[in-house]
Scaffold this motif. Structure first.
Motif, PDB file in Angstrom:
ATOM      1  N   UNK A 140     -32.392  -9.749 -16.420  1.00 18.34           N
ATOM      2  CA  UNK A 140     -31.183  -9.026 -15.996  1.00 18.34           C
ATOM      3  C   UNK A 140     -30.576  -8.197 -17.129  1.00 18.34           C
ATOM      4  N   UNK A 141     -30.616  -8.725 -18.335  1.00 18.94           N
ATOM      5  CA  UNK A 141     -30.062  -8.001 -19.489  1.00 18.94           C
ATOM      6  C   UNK A 141     -30.941  -6.820 -19.880  1.00 18.94           C
ATOM      7  N   UNK A 142     -32.214  -6.878 -19.553  1.00 21.28           N
ATOM      8  CA  UNK A 142     -33.153  -5.834 -19.979  1.00 21.28           C
ATOM      9  C   UNK A 142     -33.142  -4.612 -19.078  1.00 21.28           C
ATOM     10  N   UNK A 143     -32.513  -4.688 -17.923  1.00 20.25           N
ATOM     11  CA  UNK A 143     -32.508  -3.566 -16.983  1.00 20.25           C
ATOM     12  C   UNK A 143     -31.987  -2.274 -17.621  1.00 20.25           C
ATOM     13  N   UNK A 144     -30.795  -2.280 -18.266  1.00 14.78           N
ATOM     14  CA  UNK A 144     -30.324  -1.027 -18.869  1.00 14.78           C
ATOM     15  C   UNK A 144     -31.181  -0.570 -20.048  1.00 14.78           C
ATOM     16  N   UNK A 145     -31.864  -1.496 -20.705  1.00 15.32           N
ATOM     17  CA  UNK A 145     -32.730  -1.115 -21.825  1.00 15.32           C
ATOM     18  C   UNK A 145     -33.940  -0.348 -21.309  1.00 15.32           C
ATOM     19  N   UNK A 146     -34.524  -0.823 -20.212  1.00 15.02           N
ATOM     20  CA  UNK A 146     -35.654  -0.123 -19.603  1.00 15.02           C
ATOM     21  C   UNK A 146     -35.225   1.277 -19.166  1.00 15.02           C
ATOM     22  N   UNK A 147     -34.067   1.379 -18.539  1.00 18.65           N
ATOM     23  CA  UNK A 147     -33.580   2.676 -18.080  1.00 18.65           C
ATOM     24  C   UNK A 147     -33.383   3.651 -19.236  1.00 18.65           C
ATOM     25  N   UNK A 148     -32.756   3.187 -20.295  1.00 17.99           N
ATOM     26  CA  UNK A 148     -32.448   4.100 -21.397  1.00 17.99           C
ATOM     27  C   UNK A 148     -33.685   4.467 -22.211  1.00 17.99           C
ATOM     28  N   UNK A 149     -34.649   3.565 -22.319  1.00 13.54           N
ATOM     29  CA  UNK A 149     -35.885   3.915 -23.011  1.00 13.54           C
ATOM     30  C   UNK A 149     -36.661   4.961 -22.206  1.00 13.54           C
ATOM     31  N   UNK A 150     -36.627   4.845 -20.876  1.00 21.41           N
ATOM     32  CA  UNK A 150     -37.252   5.858 -20.028  1.00 21.41           C
ATOM     33  C   UNK A 150     -36.540   7.198 -20.211  1.00 21.41           C
ATOM     34  N   UNK A 195     -28.097   5.634 -27.436  1.00 18.05           N
ATOM     35  CA  UNK A 195     -28.798   6.927 -27.449  1.00 18.05           C
ATOM     36  C   UNK A 195     -29.310   7.277 -26.057  1.00 18.05           C
ATOM     37  N   UNK A 196     -29.824   6.271 -25.355  1.00 15.19           N
ATOM     38  CA  UNK A 196     -30.356   6.508 -24.023  1.00 15.19           C
ATOM     39  C   UNK A 196     -29.294   6.932 -23.027  1.00 15.19           C
ATOM     40  N   UNK A 197     -28.063   6.467 -23.210  1.00 16.72           N
ATOM     41  CA  UNK A 197     -26.977   6.871 -22.322  1.00 16.72           C
ATOM     42  C   UNK A 197     -26.723   8.370 -22.429  1.00 16.72           C
ATOM     43  N   UNK A 198     -26.804   8.896 -23.651  1.00 13.04           N
ATOM     44  CA  UNK A 198     -26.648  10.341 -23.861  1.00 13.04           C
ATOM     45  C   UNK A 198     -27.817  11.086 -23.217  1.00 13.04           C
ATOM     46  N   UNK A 199     -29.040  10.562 -23.427  1.00 11.89           N
ATOM     47  CA  UNK A 199     -30.225  11.193 -22.846  1.00 11.89           C
ATOM     48  C   UNK A 199     -30.150  11.198 -21.322  1.00 11.89           C
ATOM     49  N   UNK A 200     -29.701  10.087 -20.736  1.00 15.27           N
ATOM     50  CA  UNK A 200     -29.576  10.007 -19.279  1.00 15.27           C
ATOM     51  C   UNK A 200     -28.619  11.067 -18.747  1.00 15.27           C
ATOM     52  N   UNK A 201     -27.514  11.268 -19.453  1.00 18.00           N
ATOM     53  CA  UNK A 201     -26.528  12.254 -18.999  1.00 18.00           C
ATOM     54  C   UNK A 201     -27.099  13.663 -19.077  1.00 18.00           C
ATOM     55  N   UNK A 202     -27.815  13.967 -20.154  1.00 19.73           N
ATOM     56  CA  UNK A 202     -28.442  15.281 -20.285  1.00 19.73           C
ATOM     57  C   UNK A 202     -29.434  15.511 -19.150  1.00 19.73           C
TER      58      UNK A 202
END
Length: 246
Positions: A207-217, A9-16
């Motif tokens: 290291x695994x949590x980096x994309x999770x932090x980004x997408x939650x933001x 879901x966060x990947x979609x939000x990031x693109x928007x």
């Protein structure tokens, strides 16, 4: 596992956010145990630099020491925690709410919902408590045709609302609880037992949590963008419905 849905879901939000508003969100590992990265330029840090090594730390020298420590801890069947720093660039001023849904409160809520998190701080964070107000305040100035702040101790948010500066925060992750070393505990009846986990377990999750932090933001900021759009839409509607001469 559980976080895969967040990342999707966060990947979609990031693109928007990127296409509609020019918002950039980037996170990296800034500390593992007692090893901390040096100062990172929040304006120039890139994903390529972050992903240049397995530990996802843009400070090459610190990254090498972090990787060596994680390897050592893994061999010892133990674990270590760390810190992830995240910067959100080009966030429009005005996003957020002044009271219960302050932007930093919503970010904190999102970050602390991630498994293994134990701390959140924004801007100067706890270090700001050691400064006086005269040193901690972020005076505004006019530069490059826009208003901005001389410093960014507030982390890009003042009064719960984005001020146009980069939003920067840090998230603390604890050492994974599941380790290979035997640990003495008790069962449900209070009888002493030895707990020793089997299988593959990460000695460090940051290291695994980096994309999770980004997408939650990204999810938080996308929600703020929709709220702001709705508020402006209602305001424009009221203006068009206002009687002539009122």
């Amino acid at each position: 596992r559980e976080t895969i849905g967040r990342v999707a879901a966060g990947a979609v939000a990031e693109k928007i956010l990127r296409l509609a508003y020019g918002v950039e969100i980037l996170a990296w590992v800034s500390a593992v145990n007692t090893i901390a990265a040096g100062d990172i330029n929040l304006h120039t840090i890139t994903r390529e630099r972050v992903d240049a090594n397995l530990i996802r730390c843009p400070d090459v020298e610190a990254a090498a020491r972090m990787e060596a420590l994680v390897a050592e801890v893994k061999e010892a069947k133990d674990s270590v925690g760390g810190i992830i720093t995240c910067v959100c660039r080009n966030v429009p001023a005005g996003w957020g709410e002044p009271v219960f849904d302050k932007l930093e409160a919503r970010l904190a809520h999102a970050m602390l919902s991630i498994p293994a998190t134990k701390g959140f701080e924004i801007g100067s964070g706890f270090a700001g408590t050691r400064l006086r107000g005269s040193a901690h305040n972020d005076p505004f100035r006019a530069a490059d045709g826009r208003l901005g702040t001389v410093t960014n101790n507030s982390g890009g948010i003042q009064g719960g609302i984005a001020n146009g500066e980069p939003i920067v925060f840090r998230v603390a992750f604890k050492p994974p609880a599941t380790i290979g070393l035997p640990q003495e505990t008790v069962d449900f009846d209070g009888n002493p037992v030895s707990l020793e986990a089997k299988g593959r377990h990460d000695p460090c999750v940051v290291p695994r949590a980096v994309p999770i932090v980004e997408t939650m933001a990204a999810l938080v900021l996308a929600d703020c963008a929709l709220r702001q759009k709705a508020i402006m839409g209602l305001r424009n509607l009221r203006q068009t419905q206002q009687p002539a001469g009122a």
